[in-house]
Design a protein around this motif. Structure first.
Motif, PDB file in Angstrom:
ATOM      1  N   LEU A 169      15.559  21.150 -27.422  1.00  0.00           N
ATOM      2  CA  LEU A 169      14.252  20.599 -26.999  1.00  0.00           C
ATOM      3  C   LEU A 169      14.367  19.859 -25.672  1.00  0.00           C
ATOM      4  CD1 LEU A 169      11.410  18.988 -28.923  1.00  0.00           C
ATOM      5  CD2 LEU A 169      12.592  17.534 -27.285  1.00  0.00           C
ATOM      6  N   VAL A 170      15.430  19.061 -25.512  1.00  0.00           N
ATOM      7  CA  VAL A 170      15.497  18.225 -24.301  1.00  0.00           C
ATOM      8  C   VAL A 170      15.735  19.041 -23.026  1.00  0.00           C
ATOM      9  CG1 VAL A 170      16.245  16.190 -25.622  1.00  0.00           C
ATOM     10  CG2 VAL A 170      17.978  17.650 -24.503  1.00  0.00           C
ATOM     11  N   LYS A 171      16.071  20.325 -23.178  1.00  0.00           N
ATOM     12  CA  LYS A 171      16.263  21.165 -21.981  1.00  0.00           C
ATOM     13  C   LYS A 171      14.926  21.566 -21.351  1.00  0.00           C
ATOM     14  CE  LYS A 171      20.482  23.365 -23.684  1.00  0.00           C
ATOM     15  NZ  LYS A 171      20.830  24.481 -24.572  1.00  0.00           N
ATOM     16  N   LEU A 172      13.843  21.439 -22.121  1.00  0.00           N
ATOM     17  CA  LEU A 172      12.526  21.856 -21.618  1.00  0.00           C
ATOM     18  C   LEU A 172      12.042  20.935 -20.498  1.00  0.00           C
ATOM     19  CD1 LEU A 172      10.353  22.564 -24.793  1.00  0.00           C
ATOM     20  CD2 LEU A 172      11.466  24.241 -23.316  1.00  0.00           C
ATOM     21  N   ASP A 173      11.032  21.417 -19.775  1.00  0.00           N
ATOM     22  CA  ASP A 173      10.368  20.593 -18.763  1.00  0.00           C
ATOM     23  C   ASP A 173       9.390  19.662 -19.505  1.00  0.00           C
ATOM     24  OD1 ASP A 173       8.974  19.560 -16.618  1.00  0.00           O
ATOM     25  OD2 ASP A 173       7.718  21.353 -16.388  1.00  0.00           O
ATOM     26  N   LEU A 174       9.816  18.424 -19.736  1.00  0.00           N
ATOM     27  CA  LEU A 174       9.006  17.447 -20.484  1.00  0.00           C
ATOM     28  C   LEU A 174       8.947  16.149 -19.686  1.00  0.00           C
ATOM     29  CD1 LEU A 174      10.766  17.784 -23.957  1.00  0.00           C
ATOM     30  CD2 LEU A 174       8.561  18.803 -23.325  1.00  0.00           C
ATOM     31  N   ASP A 175       7.863  15.391 -19.874  1.00  0.00           N
ATOM     32  CA  ASP A 175       7.816  14.058 -19.278  1.00  0.00           C
ATOM     33  C   ASP A 175       8.469  13.039 -20.202  1.00  0.00           C
ATOM     34  OD1 ASP A 175       6.168  14.504 -16.817  1.00  0.00           O
ATOM     35  OD2 ASP A 175       4.848  15.364 -18.347  1.00  0.00           O
ATOM     36  N   ALA A 176       8.226  13.200 -21.502  1.00  0.00           N
ATOM     37  CA  ALA A 176       8.734  12.191 -22.433  1.00  0.00           C
ATOM     38  C   ALA A 176       9.126  12.822 -23.750  1.00  0.00           C
ATOM     39  CB  ALA A 176       7.662  11.126 -22.673  1.00  0.00           C
ATOM     40  N   VAL A 177      10.061  12.137 -24.417  1.00  0.00           N
ATOM     41  CA  VAL A 177      10.496  12.552 -25.742  1.00  0.00           C
ATOM     42  C   VAL A 177      10.205  11.412 -26.717  1.00  0.00           C
ATOM     43  CG1 VAL A 177      12.548  13.047 -27.131  1.00  0.00           C
ATOM     44  CG2 VAL A 177      12.227  14.197 -24.941  1.00  0.00           C
ATOM     45  N   ASP A 178       9.685  11.784 -27.889  1.00  0.00           N
ATOM     46  CA  ASP A 178       9.316  10.815 -28.925  1.00  0.00           C
ATOM     47  C   ASP A 178      10.271  11.035 -30.104  1.00  0.00           C
ATOM     48  OD1 ASP A 178       8.033   9.124 -30.657  1.00  0.00           O
ATOM     49  OD2 ASP A 178       6.189  10.314 -30.826  1.00  0.00           O
TER      50      ASP A 178
END
Ligand SMILES: NC(=O)c1ccc[n+]([C@@H]2O[C@H](COP(=O)([O-])OP(=O)(O)OC[C@H]3O[C@@H](n4cnc5c(N)ncnc54)[C@H](O)[C@@H]3O)[C@@H](O)[C@H]2O)c1
Length: 348
Positions: free
Chosen positions: A61-70
């Motif tokens: 999941l953290v490899k994706l283009d994301l602004d934030a992780v919950d």
């Protein structure tokens, strides 16, 4: 306009009940990815929130283009998930307790600083109407320096039955870490986070291995139960202030729950959440109730909004790791003191 992209790790009770409505209340946000070790659950939640990506391993999941992780996993999974998210450049909101050792809190905090990312512990009690009202009353000078505090997170029959709470390998602790952390964080926040230095504590299992007190959330695995069901501590702060702390999931008391604190200040005293205050003015005792101007219906949603705004407006984290480490330090020291049979220093 590009929306703020969120990925969620851990799609259980708190994520579905509180975090999803919080994110969905923010028009500029979309939950684009979810991760849960339980694939069926991850798929179900992805459908509910219309997320396009589903994972069982947070490292994907953290490899994706994301602004934030919950992060909403059981406690002991917080640290590796938060570190992975920060390492890949995401801002992170993480459920309480951020970690169960100060060593882990420091590692997360230092990585957030190195990566210039926001890290916030989800301490929603700070966002309740009552805590907000007391904070502004104290800020107006009515409390003065606090010399003593009483903190309680006492439940008489509410034992969370999921393995993530009762198995020490997953939770790192019992009611002390689960609910003690709520009242303690809110109390320290009003006190202005003095530095804790020494703790004498006890953490014991009085009832959870047997059947004397029934659990209102159903049966639990008594073999697997490996945390305390009651904890107490006496805390000394560097500025001379003291605190008593009590937390339980099972116990003999008339209240279903006593989640509260009481502060004794040199200008006045106050109780949370009731808002009752007392002081002396001239020759008179004055007492009454602090009433919030604004009623907060969903404190978890306020917490999520505060996180979103700290990221999008580049403001300091509303619940920074430098505060969380003091909360964790006290709770960790309660267990350490039980183990050593004496007062111990808080490791910050
Ligand atoms: N702030 C609050 O009011 C509040 C209330 C309840 C729980 N919590 C906190 O939220 C966290 C989760 O609690 P919950 O009640 O939602 O628990 P839960 O058991 O309902 O959900 C946890 C989820 O995490 C998943 N999970 C476990 N290991 C994982 C891994 N390695 N990778 C991905 N997913 C994994 C589980 O399959 C489960 O779906 C805990 O830290 C708890 O302390 C906070």
């Amino acid at each position: 306009m590009r929306k703020f992209r969120v990925g969620a790790i851990g799609c259980g009770g708190i994520f579905r009940a509180m975090h999803v409505p919080g994110w969905q209340a923010l028009p500029g946000v979309e939950i684009v990815a979810v991760c849960d070790r339980d694939l069926d659950r991850a798929r179900q939640v992805a459908t509910e929130v219309r997320a396009g990506h589903v994972f069982t391993d947070y490292r994907d999941l953290v490899k994706l283009d994301l602004d934030a992780v919950d992060v909403c996993t059981p406690n002991r999974v917080h640290t590796p998930a938060v570190l992975a998210a920060l390492e890949s450049g995401k801002h992170v909101l993480c459920e309480k307790p951020l970690a169960v050792t100060t060593r882990e809190v420091r590692a997360m905090g230092q990585l957030a600083e190195k990566k210039k990312r926001k890290l916030m512990t989800a301490q929603h009690q700070r966002f309740t109407s009552s805590a907000q009202a007391i904070k502004s009353w104290a800020a107006a000078g009515h409390l003065g320096p606090v010399y003593h505090a009483r903190v309680r997170a006492m439940r008489r029959a509410w034992l969370p039955v999921a393995p993530g709470f009762i198995d020490r390998e997953l939770s790192g602790g019992g009611p002390c870490m689960d609910i003690g952390v709520h009242a303690l964080d809110a109390c320290l926040w009003i006190m202005g986070f003095p530095k804790p230095v020494r703790v004498s504590g006890a953490a014991r299992t009085n009832f959870a291995k047997g059947h004397k007190i029934p659990g209102m959330w159903g049966e639990w695995d008594r073999q697997r139960f490996s945390v305390e069901d009651f904890a107490a501590g006496f805390v000394h702060f560097e500025n001379g202030a003291t605190m008593t702390l009590e937390a339980s999931w099972l116990g003999h008391q008339p209240e279903n729950e006593d989640m509260s604190f009481q502060l004794f200040g040199l200008e006045g005293g106050v109780k949370w959440p009731s808002g009752e205050y007392a002081a002396v003015a001239g020759n008179s005792f004055v007492q009454g109730t602090i009433a919030p101007v604004r009623r907060v219906e969903r404190p978890h949603s306020e917490e999520i909004r505060a996180f979103y705004e700290c990221v999008t407006e580049n403001r300091p984290s509303p619940v920074p790791w430098t505060e969380t480490i003091k909360v964790t330090g006290i709770l960790e020291a309660v267990y350490e003191s039980q183990k050593r049979g004496r007062e111990v220093a808080v490791r910050l």
